[in-house]
Design a protein around this motif. Structure first.
Motif, mmCIF file in Angstrom:
data_model
loop_
_atom_site.group_PDB
_atom_site.id
_atom_site.type_symbol
_atom_site.label_atom_id
_atom_site.label_comp_id
_atom_site.label_asym_id
_atom_site.label_seq_id
_atom_site.Cartn_x
_atom_site.Cartn_y
_atom_site.Cartn_z
ATOM 1 N N ASN A 174 10.304 -1.193 -5.933
ATOM 2 C CA ASN A 174 9.299 -2.152 -4.914
ATOM 3 C C ASN A 174 10.098 -2.411 -3.725
ATOM 4 O OD1 ASN A 174 7.281 -3.725 -3.867
ATOM 5 N ND2 ASN A 174 7.285 -4.876 -5.298
ATOM 6 N N PRO A 175 10.542 -1.848 -2.671
ATOM 7 C CA PRO A 175 11.150 -2.053 -1.779
ATOM 8 C C PRO A 175 10.722 -3.283 -0.864
ATOM 9 C CG PRO A 175 11.336 0.307 -1.591
ATOM 10 C CD PRO A 175 10.433 -0.239 -2.916
ATOM 11 N N THR A 176 9.244 -3.440 -0.881
ATOM 12 C CA THR A 176 8.515 -4.305 -0.144
ATOM 13 C C THR A 176 9.099 -5.768 -0.720
ATOM 14 O OG1 THR A 176 6.743 -2.883 0.326
ATOM 15 C CG2 THR A 176 6.373 -5.420 0.471
ATOM 16 N N ALA A 177 9.119 -5.992 -1.804
ATOM 17 C CA ALA A 177 9.575 -7.266 -2.542
ATOM 18 C C ALA A 177 10.740 -7.738 -2.070
ATOM 19 C CB ALA A 177 9.539 -7.202 -4.033
ATOM 20 N N TRP A 178 11.662 -6.958 -1.862
ATOM 21 C CA TRP A 178 13.174 -7.315 -1.381
ATOM 22 C C TRP A 178 13.361 -7.047 -0.150
ATOM 23 C CZ3 TRP A 178 16.288 -3.722 0.546
ATOM 24 C CH2 TRP A 178 15.996 -2.366 0.424
ATOM 25 N N LEU A 179 12.565 -6.654 0.621
ATOM 26 C CA LEU A 179 12.884 -6.596 2.204
ATOM 27 C C LEU A 179 12.079 -7.899 2.746
ATOM 28 C CD1 LEU A 179 12.207 -2.724 3.208
ATOM 29 C CD2 LEU A 179 14.433 -4.209 3.639
ATOM 30 N N PHE A 180 10.971 -8.065 2.104
ATOM 31 C CA PHE A 180 10.037 -9.058 2.500
ATOM 32 C C PHE A 180 9.704 -10.240 1.420
ATOM 33 C CE2 PHE A 180 8.864 -5.274 4.810
ATOM 34 C CZ PHE A 180 8.893 -5.617 6.189
ATOM 35 N N PRO A 181 10.861 -10.783 0.892
ATOM 36 C CA PRO A 181 10.958 -11.817 -0.057
ATOM 37 C C PRO A 181 9.804 -12.822 0.211
ATOM 38 C CG PRO A 181 12.790 -12.038 0.963
ATOM 39 C CD PRO A 181 12.282 -11.076 1.667
ATOM 40 N N ALA A 182 9.352 -13.467 -0.840
ATOM 41 C CA ALA A 182 8.246 -14.379 -0.775
ATOM 42 C C ALA A 182 8.830 -15.576 0.142
ATOM 43 C CB ALA A 182 7.889 -14.957 -2.258
ATOM 44 N N GLU A 183 10.344 -15.919 0.064
ATOM 45 C CA GLU A 183 10.873 -16.962 0.853
ATOM 46 C C GLU A 183 10.992 -16.687 2.405
ATOM 47 O OE1 GLU A 183 14.263 -18.962 -1.642
ATOM 48 O OE2 GLU A 183 14.556 -16.995 -1.549
ATOM 49 N N SER B 179 0.851 -1.191 -0.187
ATOM 50 C CA SER B 179 0.089 0.111 -0.075
ATOM 51 C C SER B 179 1.012 1.278 -0.061
ATOM 52 C CB SER B 179 -0.938 -0.244 1.158
ATOM 53 O OG SER B 179 -1.686 -0.890 1.086
ATOM 54 N N LEU B 180 2.013 1.227 0.491
ATOM 55 C CA LEU B 180 2.997 2.367 0.691
ATOM 56 C C LEU B 180 4.231 2.101 0.098
ATOM 57 C CD1 LEU B 180 3.268 5.529 1.174
ATOM 58 C CD2 LEU B 180 3.696 4.682 3.701
ATOM 59 N N LEU B 181 4.902 1.335 0.884
ATOM 60 C CA LEU B 181 6.296 1.048 0.416
ATOM 61 C C LEU B 181 6.537 0.354 -0.750
ATOM 62 C CD1 LEU B 181 9.100 1.393 1.906
ATOM 63 C CD2 LEU B 181 9.052 -1.055 2.563
ATOM 64 N N GLY B 182 5.602 -0.724 -1.181
ATOM 65 C CA GLY B 182 5.644 -1.299 -2.363
ATOM 66 C C GLY B 182 5.427 -0.142 -3.562
ATOM 67 N N LEU B 183 5.004 1.023 -3.463
ATOM 68 C CA LEU B 183 4.516 1.843 -4.414
ATOM 69 C C LEU B 183 6.005 2.839 -4.817
ATOM 70 C CD1 LEU B 183 1.393 3.493 -3.326
ATOM 71 C CD2 LEU B 183 1.659 1.572 -5.047
ATOM 72 N N LEU B 184 7.032 2.645 -3.829
ATOM 73 C CA LEU B 184 8.370 3.266 -4.294
ATOM 74 C C LEU B 184 9.097 2.786 -5.255
ATOM 75 C CD1 LEU B 184 9.389 3.901 -0.650
ATOM 76 C CD2 LEU B 184 8.120 5.479 -2.125
ATOM 77 N N PRO B 185 9.829 3.328 -6.162
ATOM 78 C CA PRO B 185 10.701 2.847 -7.320
ATOM 79 C C PRO B 185 11.450 1.538 -6.779
ATOM 80 C CG PRO B 185 11.067 5.008 -7.121
ATOM 81 C CD PRO B 185 10.162 4.812 -5.980
#
Length: 443
Positions: free
Chosen positions: A62-71, A54-60
């Motif tokens: 997508n910091p959410t994806a690498w800070l909170f990876p699926a693994e 909703s917020l962090l993932g909107l930044l260039p």
């Protein structure tokens, strides 16, 4: 120089980094919202949402994806479930049927009324929303499961958050505060029972499987009452507090496994252990068992917020979803207000006090998130519906404090004070012991 870290080591380090970020963000936002006279849990939930798409993932990038990876997310979910299990145990332990003797008629009527009306309106709303949210992933959700779950989600009242609001608004010792607290405690038990039934219906593969689950659940409850409780009483009487703490934690996790094996959610097992936990000797149990578990729960529960926040995508809501959100908030609020005000007035409360009571029982907070996470795990809620329900929980909880002004209710007069209450207004009465405490999860 040492050899490069392996993939598994980096994954574990990432999980630890995630937990650190969650704790810092939750603490900072929690302190900020408290300045706005809101429960800190609002800030912690907002922290989870902000760290998600909703917020962090909107930044260039997508910091959410690498800070909170699926693994890493299954590990975070495991940590969150540990904190959640301990939290549910504490909620079950906090409920003391002996406290229901005070204002029991009014409190029971308010509790049943608020749940019944909210549940009915939730089921009615489901008929309008179902066709837009009847598919989760590739699976189709049955209308019965969707409607029942929506009804349960609308019926929730957050006992810990309500207790904190009562303390901050100096309503703890008043008649309306006592009735609200007891009603919320009854709400908790009834809501978890309803959720257990809905979960059994969703997970059962047919009527015979449902009957099997109910029989196993009955056996589980009998074992808790006839074996587990006497064992815990024996340990408390022997003052074996060190062994008691270990035994309680082990039993909570074991019960969580058993209810999961039966086909229910793990939280039901933890909650039931709390219900059979001895309440006396209160000072010793509070110091040696309750306080350590509260501290652990405070550290681990914020991880639950981020796991929840990763499933919330406000940017994914459409214009039609915003109209649905408005309808959800309206129905959720009206259900609690009508269901509480009507029986309260019929039992002799003034309209002003009854209105205050209706506002109080409309708080949902963390308890609602627990229920919604169950719905998401069961595949009953899609992403949009989950996001809207989380926002509803935030809105209804945030509205409660500003709508209640200290000293505005008629029940604050000395004649209406609960003689059993000794709170100064800065602490929360324990439903187990009558002592004043401040639940860490409501701060």
């Amino acid at each position: 120089m040492g050899s490069p870290a392996s993939h598994s080591e980096l994954l574990i380090a990432t999980v630890l980094l995630d937990i650190a970020l969650v704790l810092v963000a939750g603490t900072l936002l929690g302190r900020w919202v408290r300045r706005l006279r809101q429960p800190a849990v609002i800030g912690e939930i907002l922290a989870g949402v902000a760290l998600g798409p909703s917020l962090l993932g909107l930044l260039p990038g997508n910091p959410t994806a690498w800070l909170f990876p699926a693994e890493a997310r299954p590990f975070l979910s495991t940590v969150a479930q540990i904190g959640l299990a301990l939290f549910m145990f504490l909620i079950g332990w906090e409920f003391n049927p002996a406290q229901l003797r005070s204002h029991r008629g009014t409190a029971a009527a308010v509790s049943i009324g608020s749940i019944a009306v909210s549940f009915g309106l939730g089921v009615a709303l489901a008929t309008l929303l179902y066709h837009r949210h009847d598919t989760v992933g590739a699976d189709r959700v049955g209308f019965t499961e969707f409607a029942l779950f929506l009804g349960v989600a609308m019926s929730i009242t957050a006992f810990p958050v309500l207790a904190r609001i009562l303390a901050e608004r100096r309503l703890t010792g008043t008649r309306v505060g006592s009735i609200a607290l007891i009603s919320a405690a009854i709400d908790d038990v009834l809501a978890w029972c309803l959720l257990a039934v809905v979960t059994a219906i969703v997970t059962a593969s047919g009527p015979f499987d449902l009957i099997r689950m109910l029989i196993l659940l009955a056996v589980f409850l009998v074992v808790l009452r006839t074996v587990v409780r006497p064992f815990l009483v024996f340990l408390t009487r022997r003052h074996a507090t060190t062994y008691l703490l270990v035994a309680v934690v082990a039993l909570v996790f074991l019960a969580a496994y058993v209810t999961t094996w039966i086909g229910l959610h793990a939280i039901f097992g933890a909650f039931c252990v709390g219900l059979v936990m001895p309440r006396d000797p209160a000072p010793e149990l509070g110091e040696r068992v309750r306080r350590p578990l509260e501290h652990v729960s405070v550290v681990l529960l914020p991880v639950f917020f981020i796991v929840t926040g990763l499933g919330v995508d406000i940017g994914g809501l459409t214009g039609a979803n915003l109209l649905e959100l408005a309808a959800i908030v309206l129905i959720a609020t009206c259900g609690k207000l009508i269901g509480a005000i009507v029986p309260a007035v019929s039992f002799g409360m003034s309209w002003r006090d009854a209105g205050t009571l209706g506002i109080l029982v409309n708080t949902r907070g963390l308890t609602e998130l627990v229920v919604l996470s169950v719905g998401l795990q069961l595949g009953v809620l899609d992403g949009q519906m989950f996001t809207m329900m989380v926002l509803m929980a935030l809105i209804t909880t945030a509205l409660a404090g500003p709508l209640i002004r200290s000293g505005r209710t008629q029940s604050t007069s000395p004649t209406d004070q609960d003689p059993a209450a000794h709170s100064s207004g800065h602490s929360v009465p324990s439903m187990r012991t009558g002592r004043t405490t401040t639940p860490p999860w409501s701060r």
